[in-house]
Design a protein around this motif. Structure first.
Motif, PDB file in Angstrom:
ATOM      1  N   PRO A 160     -20.648  -9.773  79.941  1.00  0.00           N
ATOM      2  CA  PRO A 160     -21.862 -10.396  80.484  1.00  0.00           C
ATOM      3  C   PRO A 160     -22.188 -11.730  79.829  1.00  0.00           C
ATOM      4  N   ASP A 161     -23.003 -12.497  80.519  1.00  0.00           N
ATOM      5  CA  ASP A 161     -23.550 -13.740  80.000  1.00  0.00           C
ATOM      6  C   ASP A 161     -24.874 -13.407  79.308  1.00  0.00           C
ATOM      7  N   THR A 162     -24.973 -13.720  78.020  1.00  0.00           N
ATOM      8  CA  THR A 162     -26.153 -13.311  77.249  1.00  0.00           C
ATOM      9  C   THR A 162     -27.400 -14.115  77.590  1.00  0.00           C
ATOM     10  N   GLY A 163     -27.237 -15.233  78.304  1.00  0.00           N
ATOM     11  CA  GLY A 163     -28.398 -16.036  78.678  1.00  0.00           C
ATOM     12  C   GLY A 163     -28.804 -15.863  80.125  1.00  0.00           C
ATOM     13  N   MET A 164     -28.232 -14.874  80.805  1.00  0.00           N
ATOM     14  CA  MET A 164     -28.462 -14.683  82.224  1.00  0.00           C
ATOM     15  C   MET A 164     -29.304 -13.430  82.470  1.00  0.00           C
ATOM     16  N   ASP A 165     -30.161 -13.506  83.476  1.00  0.00           N
ATOM     17  CA  ASP A 165     -30.972 -12.350  83.843  1.00  0.00           C
ATOM     18  C   ASP A 165     -30.135 -11.424  84.709  1.00  0.00           C
ATOM     19  N   ASN A 166     -29.156 -10.770  84.062  1.00  0.00           N
ATOM     20  CA  ASN A 166     -28.240  -9.898  84.792  1.00  0.00           C
ATOM     21  C   ASN A 166     -28.964  -8.765  85.508  1.00  0.00           C
ATOM     22  N   ALA A 167     -30.008  -8.240  84.897  1.00  0.00           N
ATOM     23  CA  ALA A 167     -30.728  -7.107  85.486  1.00  0.00           C
ATOM     24  C   ALA A 167     -31.370  -7.479  86.814  1.00  0.00           C
ATOM     25  N   ALA A 168     -31.687  -8.770  87.000  1.00  0.00           N
ATOM     26  CA  ALA A 168     -32.304  -9.220  88.252  1.00  0.00           C
ATOM     27  C   ALA A 168     -31.269  -9.789  89.220  1.00  0.00           C
ATOM     28  N   GLY A 169     -29.992  -9.663  88.887  1.00  0.00           N
ATOM     29  CA  GLY A 169     -28.951 -10.165  89.770  1.00  0.00           C
ATOM     30  C   GLY A 169     -28.735 -11.654  89.681  1.00  0.00           C
ATOM     31  N   ASP A 170     -29.265 -12.284  88.651  1.00  0.00           N
ATOM     32  CA  ASP A 170     -29.108 -13.732  88.474  1.00  0.00           C
ATOM     33  C   ASP A 170     -27.639 -14.053  88.159  1.00  0.00           C
ATOM     34  N   GLN A 171     -27.095 -15.058  88.824  1.00  0.00           N
ATOM     35  CA  GLN A 171     -25.737 -15.504  88.551  1.00  0.00           C
ATOM     36  C   GLN A 171     -25.681 -17.000  88.258  1.00  0.00           C
ATOM     37  N   ASN A 172     -26.812 -17.588  87.961  1.00  0.00           N
ATOM     38  CA  ASN A 172     -26.859 -19.020  87.707  1.00  0.00           C
ATOM     39  C   ASN A 172     -26.402 -19.335  86.283  1.00  0.00           C
ATOM     40  N   ILE A 173     -25.429 -20.216  86.176  1.00  0.00           N
ATOM     41  CA  ILE A 173     -24.929 -20.677  84.885  1.00  0.00           C
ATOM     42  C   ILE A 173     -25.487 -22.073  84.637  1.00  0.00           C
ATOM     43  N   ASP A 174     -25.886 -22.356  83.420  1.00  0.00           N
ATOM     44  CA  ASP A 174     -26.343 -23.705  83.079  1.00  0.00           C
ATOM     45  C   ASP A 174     -25.106 -24.566  82.863  1.00  0.00           C
ATOM     46  N   ASN A 175     -24.673 -25.239  83.933  1.00  0.00           N
ATOM     47  CA  ASN A 175     -23.436 -26.006  83.877  1.00  0.00           C
ATOM     48  C   ASN A 175     -23.494 -27.139  82.867  1.00  0.00           C
ATOM     49  N   GLU A 176     -24.671 -27.707  82.658  1.00  0.00           N
ATOM     50  CA  GLU A 176     -24.780 -28.800  81.693  1.00  0.00           C
ATOM     51  C   GLU A 176     -24.560 -28.292  80.272  1.00  0.00           C
ATOM     52  N   VAL A 177     -25.139 -27.141  79.947  1.00  0.00           N
ATOM     53  CA  VAL A 177     -24.946 -26.569  78.615  1.00  0.00           C
ATOM     54  C   VAL A 177     -23.466 -26.293  78.370  1.00  0.00           C
ATOM     55  N   VAL A 178     -22.804 -25.696  79.365  1.00  0.00           N
ATOM     56  CA  VAL A 178     -21.386 -25.394  79.223  1.00  0.00           C
ATOM     57  C   VAL A 178     -20.574 -26.675  79.117  1.00  0.00           C
ATOM     58  N   ALA A 179     -20.848 -27.638  79.994  1.00  0.00           N
ATOM     59  CA  ALA A 179     -20.072 -28.880  80.020  1.00  0.00           C
ATOM     60  C   ALA A 179     -20.190 -29.649  78.715  1.00  0.00           C
ATOM     61  N   ARG A 180     -21.385 -29.726  78.161  1.00  0.00           N
ATOM     62  CA  ARG A 180     -21.570 -30.457  76.899  1.00  0.00           C
ATOM     63  C   ARG A 180     -20.781 -29.792  75.768  1.00  0.00           C
ATOM     64  N   ALA A 181     -20.782 -28.472  75.738  1.00  0.00           N
ATOM     65  CA  ALA A 181     -20.055 -27.766  74.681  1.00  0.00           C
ATOM     66  C   ALA A 181     -18.547 -27.936  74.849  1.00  0.00           C
ATOM     67  N   VAL A 182     -18.063 -27.856  76.086  1.00  0.00           N
ATOM     68  CA  VAL A 182     -16.629 -28.052  76.335  1.00  0.00           C
ATOM     69  C   VAL A 182     -16.228 -29.479  76.003  1.00  0.00           C
ATOM     70  N   ALA A 183     -17.068 -30.444  76.355  1.00  0.00           N
ATOM     71  CA  ALA A 183     -16.788 -31.846  76.015  1.00  0.00           C
ATOM     72  C   ALA A 183     -16.718 -32.032  74.506  1.00  0.00           C
ATOM     73  N   ALA A 184     -17.616 -31.370  73.770  1.00  0.00           N
ATOM     74  CA  ALA A 184     -17.581 -31.453  72.303  1.00  0.00           C
ATOM     75  C   ALA A 184     -16.275 -30.874  71.767  1.00  0.00           C
ATOM     76  N   ALA A 185     -15.801 -29.787  72.386  1.00  0.00           N
ATOM     77  CA  ALA A 185     -14.524 -29.208  71.977  1.00  0.00           C
ATOM     78  C   ALA A 185     -13.383 -30.180  72.236  1.00  0.00           C
ATOM     79  N   ILE A 186     -13.392 -30.830  73.385  1.00  0.00           N
ATOM     80  CA  ILE A 186     -12.329 -31.785  73.731  1.00  0.00           C
ATOM     81  C   ILE A 186     -12.364 -32.986  72.795  1.00  0.00           C
ATOM     82  N   ASP A 187     -13.550 -33.427  72.414  1.00  0.00           N
ATOM     83  CA  ASP A 187     -13.640 -34.518  71.437  1.00  0.00           C
ATOM     84  C   ASP A 187     -13.068 -34.086  70.084  1.00  0.00           C
ATOM     85  N   GLU A 188     -13.337 -32.853  69.694  1.00  0.00           N
ATOM     86  CA  GLU A 188     -12.799 -32.336  68.440  1.00  0.00           C
ATOM     87  C   GLU A 188     -11.273 -32.249  68.509  1.00  0.00           C
ATOM     88  N   ILE A 189     -10.761 -31.826  69.655  1.00  0.00           N
ATOM     89  CA  ILE A 189      -9.309 -31.761  69.834  1.00  0.00           C
ATOM     90  C   ILE A 189      -8.705 -33.152  69.705  1.00  0.00           C
TER      91      ILE A 189
END
Length: 375
Positions: A205-234
């Motif tokens: 499960p996604d720990t920041g998602m309201d799974n109990a209410a059927g929410d499937q929305n991902i914060d794409n900006e949060v994910v993208a910024r973290a992945v970009a930081a990983a790519i910069d580190e690489i």
């Protein structure tokens, strides 16, 4: 701080080396004995995958702080004046002995973690090992609020509501009829009750998602910024730009990554949940950086597959790739849409990287990389 972080990475790398490669000591001894026992040589040697460096690190994220002053006399219960590090990506990496290709960054999809790239439900070699053998270092991400990056700044809610049959059907492996899981005709997905047991246990499960209410929305900006930081580190570690390989929901976040880094060499999107909208910020960032893009889609997509409930929906998603590709190429970019059946590769579902012919598809992707991506 950076020195301390690199020291920690090295320490973790050492621990991983001891734990993940513990069996290598016996292999080395066996290899040494091949001079006296030729039979041993047949079981060791040329197929060995040699990793010269591996480790785990976190990238990106935020730090939040509560009001007040921390009460050290009640340190176990005090939460005033406390901090929390969260919304980062967690990256497991391996670098092969003969690293000749660009780093490949794998980003999982909804309900998944990096595990999906590392193995298959029936225990065969996963794409991470396959691309290591092809000379790429691999960087396997658990996106923010998932897997080993579960710390979240948004309080989610878990659910125990069963949903295996839903996702099995959505992933176009087959469907559920007469109290049993069925497979699409000609399916390349490995079969058997033990296989399905392993496959379903990949879900997380996604720990920041309201799974109990059927929410499937991902914060794409949060994910993208973290992945970009990983790519910069690489890039800091290797001096190379990365090939980003997002899957499914990871594709929606993956398109946003070039907004936050200029070190994406190419994007290989595995059945993403849609393509960037033309003239969006993500699209424009990709055009500006002239990032080569390819989409890969499996079988059982299209309204003609009347016995595959999710086929029409995936057809609409794939159509967005066609719209993107037409506009992107007209703008001077390079984009292709690969429909595997058109390549004579049939029977693949949403998890083509775990199918029985995952090696064939990996080879196809590597050929695209060799032809379209420059170092």
């Amino acid at each position: 701080m950076k020195h301390n972080r690199r020291w920690l990475d090295l320490a973790l790398s050492g621990v991983l080396t001891l734990s993940l490669l513990a069996g290598c000591s016996s292999t080395a001894a066996d290899t040494a004995n091949t001079r006296e026992d030729p039979a041993v040589e047949e079981t060791t040697g040329s197929d060995a995958l040699v990793i010269v460096e591996q480790g785990i690190f976190s990238a990106g994220g935020t730090v939040i702080e509560s009001d007040g002053t921390f009460d050290v006399s009640n340190y176990y219960t005090s939460r005033e004046g406390s901090t929390a590090h969260m919304d980062h990506a967690n990256v497991l990496y391996q670098i092969p002995e003969d690293a000749t290709g660009l780093p490949m960054v794998f980003l999982h999809g909804y309900g998944q973690s990096r595990m999906g790239w590392m193995t298959t439900p029936d225990g065969r070699e996963g794409w991470s090992d396959m691309f290591l053998r092809m000379g790429h270092s691999v960087w396997l991400i658990d996106q923010p609020r998932r897997g080993e990056a579960g710390q979240t700044s948004v309080a989610g809610t878990m659910t125990t509501t069963p949903s295996d049959q839903t996702w099995y059907t959505q992933f176009r492996i087959g469907t559920y009829l007469n109290d049993e899981f069925t497979y699409n005709e000609g399916s390349q997905f490995p079969q058997g009750e033990d296989v399905l047991d392993q496959f379903f246990r990949q879900m997380t499960p996604d720990t920041g998602m309201d799974n109990a209410a059927g929410d499937q929305n991902i914060d794409n900006e949060v994910v993208a910024r973290a992945v970009a930081a990983a790519i910069d580190e690489i890039y800091d570690r290797t001096g190379q730009d990365s090939i980003l390989v997002p899957h499914s929901q990871g594709g929606l976040s993956g398109w946003e990554v070039p907004r936050y880094t200029d070190h994406v060499a190419a994007i290989v999107a595995i059945e993403p949940g849609g393509a960037p909208q033309v003239d969006s910020d993500a699209y424009n960032a990709m055009v500006e950086q002239n990032i080569p893009v390819t989409f890969y889609y499996g079988d059982y997509i299209g309204e003609e597959f009347t016995d595959v409930p999710a086929a029409a929906m995936w057809s609409m998603m794939a159509a967005s790739a066609d719209t993107f590709t037409e506009a992107y190429n007209a703008a001077g970019g390079s984009s292709t849409v690969v429909r595997l059946p058109d390549e004579g590769i049939t029977g693949n579902d949403h998890f083509m990287f775990q199918d029985l012919n995952n090696d064939v598809i990996a080879d196809h992707i590597e050929a695209w990389i060799q032809e379209n991506v420059t170092e």
